[in-house]
Scaffold this active site. Structure first.
Site, PDB file in Angstrom:
ATOM      1  N   GLY A 180       0.974  -1.096   0.071  1.00 16.69           N
ATOM      2  CA  GLY A 180      -0.036   0.006   0.064  1.00 16.69           C
ATOM      3  C   GLY A 180       0.938   1.083   0.027  1.00 16.69           C
ATOM      4  N   GLU A 181       0.504   2.403   0.725  1.00 19.38           N
ATOM      5  CA  GLU A 181       0.897   3.660   0.674  1.00 19.38           C
ATOM      6  C   GLU A 181       1.335   4.175  -0.545  1.00 19.38           C
ATOM      7  OE1 GLU A 181       5.619   3.063   2.311  1.00 19.38           O
ATOM      8  OE2 GLU A 181       3.910   2.406   3.847  1.00 19.38           O
TER       9      GLU A 181
END
EC number: 2.4.2.21
Length: 329
Positions: free
Chosen positions: A297-298
């Protein structure tokens, strides 16, 4: 910005077919066999159509990471406490996360937007996660964060519990059983996976039959709504978007349910190891640029794909044509 008009498709900016055709013609003249650069050629033509020029360029890449907390964590669906969300936001701001390093390598300007972390959304097994007003406010924050002069938008998120949120959104928008959409997330064991499937099934049973925006409000999070708003703002400014993995792509499903064309300017950067992400890509018909077995993610996968996009344009714009190279026949 009139989000309602964009959602409704009123005066929606369209792909410039004339610019794309001019880019195809240039590709045919470059010193290589036709199609030899594969998807790099497709990416260059894609950028040409959205930038409206036969020779598109990336002057500024903007990376946005939205962070939110989720009431569904009260059900124990994540092995980590919600305080980790704020700690990771601080890590982003200090330059210590993977996304910071990847943006530095890729040449993207990173901004992190925390969305009311001290006030998690509601537990969707007992009621809607957000009101319509909260959802629109988060979408507006996402839209406002987009720089209309950016050449490309890299999109990501952070939020403990949001793999469960994403499974619920995917299940409600695309159907199937809750277990079809569940993955390990940040490290769920088999018991945690069973719990997540049960929680998602309860949420979808309560909230899975509304309009797409009602589903986003009832099952989603502020960071999902913000990413949807950012994608609409990018469309208004004709900015191509690099979507990240499962959480980011699942956040687009309410828009896709409204009108698949709302995502025409979006590229999927990578194929996550989360099984639900593979199912989403099959459903919406968007191939991923990379497959690196990532599930962080991120915005990490989106940032990693940006140099591929830059490489596509470097070849498209910088290679000599046969005539320029003096190669005949």
């Amino acid at each position: 910005m009139d989000l309602d008009a964009l959602i409704a498709g009123t005066d929606l900016p369209q792909f410039d077919e004339a610019a794309a055709e001019a880019a195809r013609a240039r590709q045919a003249e470059l010193t290589k066999p036709p199609g030899a650069l594969g998807r790099l050629e497709e990416l260059a033509i894609f950028m040409a159509g959205w930038q409206g020029t036969a020779q598109p360029r990336i002057e500024r890449a903007q990376a946005l990471v939205f962070a939110g907390n989720h009431g569904i964590c009260a059900q124990g669906v994540n092995p980590f406490p919600q305080e980790v969300t704020a700690a990771m936001v601080a890590n982003f701001e200090a330059g210590g996360a993977a996304i910071n390093q990847l943006c530095a390598v890729a040449g993207a300007d990173l901004s992190v937007i925390a969305l009311d972390l001290d006030t998690p959304t509601a537990d969707f097994t007992t009621g809607p996660a957000m009101s319509a007003g909260e959802t629109r406010a988060a979408m507006a924050k996402g839209a406002e964060a987009v720089d209309p002069s950016a050449s490309v938008l890299v999109l990501g998120e952070m939020g403990i519990g949001n793999s469960t949120i994403s499974a619920a959104l995917a299940c409600a928008c695309l159907g199937g059983e809750a277990r079809d959409w569940i993955g390990r997330g940040t490290g769920s064991d088999d018991a945690g996976m069973a719990l997540k499937a049960d929680v998602v099934a309860k949420g979808v049973a309560l909230h899975g039959t509304g309009t797409p925006l009602e589903i986003l409000a009832a099952l989603g999070g502020r960071e999902q709504a913000a990413m949807a708003g950012a994608v609409l703002a990018a469309r208004a400014a004709r900015i191509p978007v690099l979507l990240d993995g499962y959480i980011c792509t699942a956040a687009m499903l309410p828009l896709w349910r409204i009108n698949p064309a709302l995502l025409d300017h979006c590229l999927v950067s990578h194929r996550s190891r989360e099984p639900g992400h593979i199912r989403i890509l099959d459903a919406i018909g968007k191939p991923a640029i990379l497959d690196m077995d990532m599930a962080l993610g991120e915005g990490s996968g989106a940032a990693l794909a940006l140099p591929i996009l830059r490489a596509a344009l470097a070849c498209h714009n910088g290679m000599a044509t046969f005539a320029e190279a003096g190669i005949g026949g």
